[in-house]
Design a protein around this motif. Structure first.
Motif, PDB file in Angstrom:
ATOM      1  N   SER A   1     -21.954  -4.331   1.423  1.00  0.00           N
ATOM      2  CA  SER A   1     -22.310  -3.804   2.746  1.00  0.00           C
ATOM      3  C   SER A   1     -22.826  -4.907   3.673  1.00  0.00           C
ATOM      4  CB  SER A   1     -23.384  -2.722   2.612  1.00  0.00           C
ATOM      5  OG  SER A   1     -24.630  -3.291   2.212  1.00  0.00           O
ATOM      6  N   ALA A   2     -22.667  -6.167   3.249  1.00  0.00           N
ATOM      7  CA  ALA A   2     -23.188  -7.298   4.028  1.00  0.00           C
ATOM      8  C   ALA A   2     -24.674  -7.099   4.341  1.00  0.00           C
ATOM      9  CB  ALA A   2     -22.377  -7.508   5.305  1.00  0.00           C
ATOM     10  N   ALA A   3     -25.412  -6.595   3.348  1.00  0.00           N
ATOM     11  CA  ALA A   3     -26.858  -6.382   3.421  1.00  0.00           C
ATOM     12  C   ALA A   3     -27.259  -5.261   4.380  1.00  0.00           C
ATOM     13  CB  ALA A   3     -27.600  -7.655   3.774  1.00  0.00           C
ATOM     14  N   GLU A   4     -26.298  -4.453   4.817  1.00  0.00           N
ATOM     15  CA  GLU A   4     -26.655  -3.303   5.646  1.00  0.00           C
ATOM     16  C   GLU A   4     -27.407  -2.263   4.811  1.00  0.00           C
ATOM     17  OE1 GLU A   4     -24.604   0.042   8.591  1.00  0.00           O
ATOM     18  OE2 GLU A   4     -23.387  -1.586   7.759  1.00  0.00           O
ATOM     19  N   PHE A   5     -27.017  -2.173   3.523  1.00  0.00           N
ATOM     20  CA  PHE A   5     -27.697  -1.276   2.595  1.00  0.00           C
ATOM     21  C   PHE A   5     -28.153  -2.078   1.382  1.00  0.00           C
ATOM     22  CE2 PHE A   5     -24.690   1.493   4.830  1.00  0.00           C
ATOM     23  CZ  PHE A   5     -25.558   2.475   5.295  1.00  0.00           C
TER      24      PHE A   5
ATOM     25  N   ARG B   1     -25.683  -4.362  -1.917  1.00  0.00           N
ATOM     26  CA  ARG B   1     -26.102  -5.342  -0.910  1.00  0.00           C
ATOM     27  C   ARG B   1     -24.923  -6.215  -0.469  1.00  0.00           C
ATOM     28  NH1 ARG B   1     -30.750  -8.335   0.597  1.00  0.00           N
ATOM     29  NH2 ARG B   1     -32.064  -7.496  -1.064  1.00  0.00           N
TER      30      ARG B   1
END
Length: 354
Positions: free
Chosen positions: A122-126, A119
């Motif tokens: 990926s800057a919360a992208e995944f 998290r």
């Protein structure tokens, strides 16, 4: 019960039929509920499919939901966890089982370097919405390779949540909450209390869960929020902080000695319900921490530091710890290694005399 919620409508938790279950059946029910509710939930692990798991926690689920949702894996913990990380990143909710907590170390890099950090990196992208289930602790005379309690290792890793239930009721509600959580959760199941609450007295058999308040498990869906401790019993003489099997051992000692202790079942060590800990210790002025893992750098050390930092001016005595020893888990001497009534009783006497 306090801390339990349900979003079922029109059936509320209070209306749901309640049965006495052991922890194995409660875990099986939680997995069944989530497999039915969410098509993205996937179970995977060694022998969990056709055989139903070494402790039978997944019995019947492959037959009910098929081999694409409940499937056996090769004997490769690194592979099991790595595949689960990928599944989570692409939208599934995998629930991998590591057959014994002692076997988890080959998968440690995937847990620490991938799942816990996904998290953030990926800057919360995944995200990695995965729940790693594993039996842990003693109870089967399994010695060094089937009895370890590694919870402190994972509590140290930012990005992971670590859960240890102590009753069938909590096991079902906490496991459902863990599977629904969007972050990776380590779910450690105390194998010594799978079939009944163990009070630590070695000269009498473990009782069954039947008739125990914690065995009253409602049917259907309910969740217990992670990070909320449970007051097992209220008291004023001292606070006992415990989780898993040690909750029942502490209860047994206090019952035998007639000690007016407040026992707090942490339920999750990360996130920790520090507010409940502070409130209890400020009331009693004394604190005993009990866990089965080794003493040095065990989670009890963190608890002791937190209690001392936050409750120092309320303490009437130094914080005490009763833990496993700083040795490999012995096979034939399991009963001596396990924190039992004698050592816990001595620590209680010491605290109350100061």
């Amino acid at each position: 019960m306090a801390g339990v919620s349900s979003d079922e409508d029109p059936v509320t938790l209070a209306d749901a039929p309640v049965r006495d279950l052991n922890m194995i059946d409660a875990i099986n029910e939680a997995l069944d509920v989530m497999l039915e509710r969410d098509p993205d939930v996937i179970l995977m692990g060694e022998d969990i499919g056709y055989f139903g798991g070494v402790f039978r926690c997944t019995a019947g689920l492959q037959e009910k939901y098929g081999k694409t949702r409940v499937f056996d894996t090769p004997i490769s913990e690194c592979g099991i966890v790595g595949v689960a990380v990928g599944m989570g990143a692409y939208g599934l909710r995998p629930v991998p089982e590591i057959q014994f907590a002692d076997y988890i170390y080959p998968g440690l890099d995937q847990i620490v370097s991938e799942a816990a950090r996904l998290r953030y990196r990926s800057a919360a992208e995944f995200i990695a919405p995965m729940t790693i289930r594993s039996p842990f602790g003693g109870g089967i005379f399994g010695g060094q390779t089937h009895s370890q309690s590694p919870e402190a290792i994972f509590a140290h890793v930012s990005g992971l949540k670590t859960v240890v239930p102590s009753t069938p009721h909590d096991a079902k509600g906490l496991l459902i909450a863990a599977i629904e959580d969007n972050d990776p959760v380590m779910f450690f199941e105390p194998k010594r209390i799978y079939n009944g609450p163990f009070d630590g007295y070695y000269d009498r058999p473990t009782k069954s869960w039947k008739g125990h308040p914690g065995a009253a498990v409602p049917e259907g869906y309910y969740s217990i929020p992670l990070g909320k401790a449970r007051i097992v019993q209220e008291g004023n003489a001292l606070t006992i902080l415990a989780y898993g099997t040690m909750v029942h051992v502490a209860e047994g000692v206090c019952r035998e000695k007639g000690v007016d202790a407040e026992i707090l079942d942490l339920r999750t060590i990360v996130p920790l319900d520090i507010e409940a800990v502070e409130k209890s210790v400020e009331k009693t002025g004394r604190c005993l921490i009990v866990h089965e893992a080794t003493r040095t750098a065990g989670f009890g050390a963190e608890l002791s530091a937190l209690v001392t930092e936050r409750c120092f001016y309320h303490l009437e005595a130094p914080v005490e710890r009763v833990t496993g020893f700083d040795t490999p888990y012995p096979h034939s001497l399991e009963w001596a290694y396990f924190p039992g009534p004698i050592r816990i009783g001595e620590a209680i006497d010491k605290l109350l005399s100061e």
